[in-house]
Design a protein around this motif. Structure first.
Motif, short mmCIF file in Angstrom:
data_model
loop_
_atom_site.label_atom_id
_atom_site.label_comp_id
_atom_site.label_asym_id
_atom_site.label_seq_id
_atom_site.Cartn_x
_atom_site.Cartn_y
_atom_site.Cartn_z
N GLU A 274 2.97 13.87 -82.44
CA GLU A 274 2.07 12.93 -83.27
C GLU A 274 2.21 11.66 -82.98
O GLU A 274 1.21 10.92 -82.90
CB GLU A 274 2.12 13.42 -84.77
N GLN B 59 3.23 10.38 -80.20
CA GLN B 59 3.03 10.41 -78.81
C GLN B 59 1.33 10.51 -78.96
O GLN B 59 0.76 9.45 -78.10
CB GLN B 59 3.62 11.66 -78.10
N GLU B 60 0.77 11.06 -79.63
CA GLU B 60 -0.71 11.30 -79.82
C GLU B 60 -1.13 9.83 -80.20
O GLU B 60 -1.99 9.10 -79.62
CB GLU B 60 -1.22 12.26 -80.69
N VAL C 78 -0.78 7.22 -77.40
CA VAL C 78 -2.01 7.38 -76.49
C VAL C 78 -3.36 6.96 -76.93
O VAL C 78 -3.97 6.12 -76.31
CB VAL C 78 -2.21 8.88 -76.18
N ARG D 197 -7.45 8.34 -85.16
CA ARG D 197 -8.40 9.40 -84.84
C ARG D 197 -9.74 8.91 -85.28
O ARG D 197 -10.79 9.28 -84.26
CB ARG D 197 -8.05 10.69 -85.38
N THR E 152 -9.82 12.00 -77.81
CA THR E 152 -8.54 12.19 -78.72
C THR E 152 -7.81 13.40 -78.03
O THR E 152 -8.20 14.04 -77.19
CB THR E 152 -9.14 12.66 -80.22
N ALA E 153 -6.85 13.65 -78.92
CA ALA E 153 -5.96 14.98 -78.49
C ALA E 153 -7.02 16.20 -78.52
O ALA E 153 -6.97 17.29 -77.72
CB ALA E 153 -4.94 15.20 -79.31
N PRO F 209 -9.88 15.80 -74.96
CA PRO F 209 -9.20 14.96 -73.77
C PRO F 209 -9.94 14.11 -72.85
O PRO F 209 -11.17 14.27 -72.86
CB PRO F 209 -8.22 15.99 -73.18
#
Length: 118
Positions: A45, A47-48, A51, A99, A109-110, A113
């Motif tokens: 999370e 890491q997300e 990003v 988010r 978002t995750a 992508p």
């Protein structure tokens, strides 16, 4: 020419449309979406979040899942921009705000992508 019987209802309708309405304030990136959930994030999370900080232009550094000084500075900048307390902490509230901001901005978002170019 408008018939007198229709004039009054038409005027009432026009007055209702023209009456000042409370301004619907559209929040900026995650503004007014400050989420107080301070539960910690997993490495994935974090890491997300890194990003998303990068995609939103806050320069979160290499998304490695470790919230180092550069990532924390990027989180603080994002939080300030969003009108949230600038803690720089990588918690659930930050991730949810990121988010929401990414969704508003049309940033991948995750769950969605970035498109792959050929």
């Amino acid at each position: 020419m408008i018939r007198p019987a229709l004039a009054l209802p038409l005027l009432a309708l026009l007055a209702a449309c023209a009456a000042p309405q409370p301004a619907e304030r559209r929040a900026g990136p995650a503004e007014a979406r400050v989420i107080a959930d301070q539960s910690p994030l997993t490495r994935l999370e974090v890491q997300e979040a890194q990003v998303l900080l990068n995609r939103l232009g806050f320069g979160g550094g290499e998304p490695d899942g470790v919230a180092g000084p550069r990532s924390r500075a990027a989180a603080e900048s994002f939080q300030l921009d969003a009108g949230a307390p600038a803690t720089g902490e990588f918690d659930r509230g930050l991730l949810l705000m990121l988010r929401a901001s990414a969704e508003e901005a049309g940033v991948a978002t995750a769950a969605a992508p970035a498109p792959v170019s050929n």
